[in-house]
Design a protein around this motif. Structure first.
Motif, PDB file in Angstrom:
ATOM      1  N   PHE A 145       0.841  -1.192   0.000  1.00 43.41           N
ATOM      2  CA  PHE A 145       0.000   0.000   0.000  1.00 43.41           C
ATOM      3  C   PHE A 145       0.878   1.244   0.000  1.00 43.41           C
ATOM      4  O   PHE A 145       1.947   1.262   0.605  1.00 43.41           O
ATOM      5  CB  PHE A 145      -0.914   0.038   1.235  1.00 43.41           C
ATOM      6  N   LEU A 146       0.426   2.281  -0.691  1.00 46.69           N
ATOM      7  CA  LEU A 146       1.121   3.558  -0.663  1.00 46.69           C
ATOM      8  C   LEU A 146       0.831   4.254   0.662  1.00 46.69           C
ATOM      9  O   LEU A 146      -0.294   4.229   1.148  1.00 46.69           O
ATOM     10  CB  LEU A 146       0.630   4.469  -1.800  1.00 46.69           C
ATOM     11  N   VAL A 147       1.850   4.865   1.240  1.00 46.29           N
ATOM     12  CA  VAL A 147       1.666   5.653   2.455  1.00 46.29           C
ATOM     13  C   VAL A 147       2.278   7.021   2.194  1.00 46.29           C
ATOM     14  O   VAL A 147       3.475   7.109   1.969  1.00 46.29           O
ATOM     15  CB  VAL A 147       2.345   4.991   3.678  1.00 46.29           C
ATOM     16  N   PRO A 148       1.511   8.101   2.157  1.00 47.18           N
ATOM     17  CA  PRO A 148       0.057   8.153   2.279  1.00 47.18           C
ATOM     18  C   PRO A 148      -0.611   7.610   1.015  1.00 47.18           C
ATOM     19  O   PRO A 148      -0.002   7.523  -0.029  1.00 47.18           O
ATOM     20  CB  PRO A 148      -0.231   9.645   2.450  1.00 47.18           C
ATOM     21  N   GLU A 149      -1.881   7.268   1.157  1.00 48.44           N
ATOM     22  CA  GLU A 149      -2.651   6.706   0.047  1.00 48.44           C
ATOM     23  C   GLU A 149      -2.731   7.696  -1.107  1.00 48.44           C
ATOM     24  O   GLU A 149      -2.696   8.907  -0.905  1.00 48.44           O
ATOM     25  CB  GLU A 149      -4.058   6.365   0.550  1.00 48.44           C
TER      26      GLU A 149
END
Length: 138
Positions: free
Chosen positions: A123-127
């Motif tokens: 998952f990308l952080v932040p989305e």
């Protein structure tokens, strides 16, 4: 060719090929900047590929949408909205060695968004951000 695989990735185009193991036609909805659209929910290994770009190539819904020819969204669950007057007929194809898939090719303005990315992709952080464009006044 650009592949977009993270949650909230979107594409906008005049024609797209949508492939998924399960495509559920939705209902007509009224979206800002687009108008009346027919929606689809795609699940179980879905993808959408741009076949025809917008002219001019400028986003209508999301400022960060993919707009280039052959851009592909690949994901587990996909949401698609098409400015069609009636639902498309779904075709069945052999998509992988074991599974068949359903497919359709849109001929009108198409907006597609990744709802759930594949589980094996970090998952990308932040989305990834979605920045909806203000309603156009024509």
């Amino acid at each position: 060719m650009i592949k977009l695989v993270h949650n909230n990735s979107t594409i906008e185009c005049l024609s797209a090929k949508v492939i998924s193991r399960k495509i559920m036609p939705g209902s007509f909805i009224d979206l800002p900047n687009i108008g009346k659209c027919f929606s689809y929910k795609c699940s179980r290994n879905s993808e959408a590929k741009i076949l025809k770009e917008l002219t001019p190539r400028a986003a209508i819904v999301n400022e960060f949408s993919g707009l280039e020819l052959d851009t592909i969204l690949e994901c587990e669950n996909l949401y698609v909205a098409v400015t069609a007057t009636k639902p498309y007929k779904l075709d069945v194809i052999n998509h992988s060695g074991r599974h068949k898939a359903r497919t359709f090719e849109s001929k009108e303005f198409t907006f597609a968004k990744v709802i759930l990315q594949h589980h094996n992709i970090k998952f990308l952080v932040p989305e990834k951000e979605i920045k909806y464009l203000p309603k156009r006044i024509d």
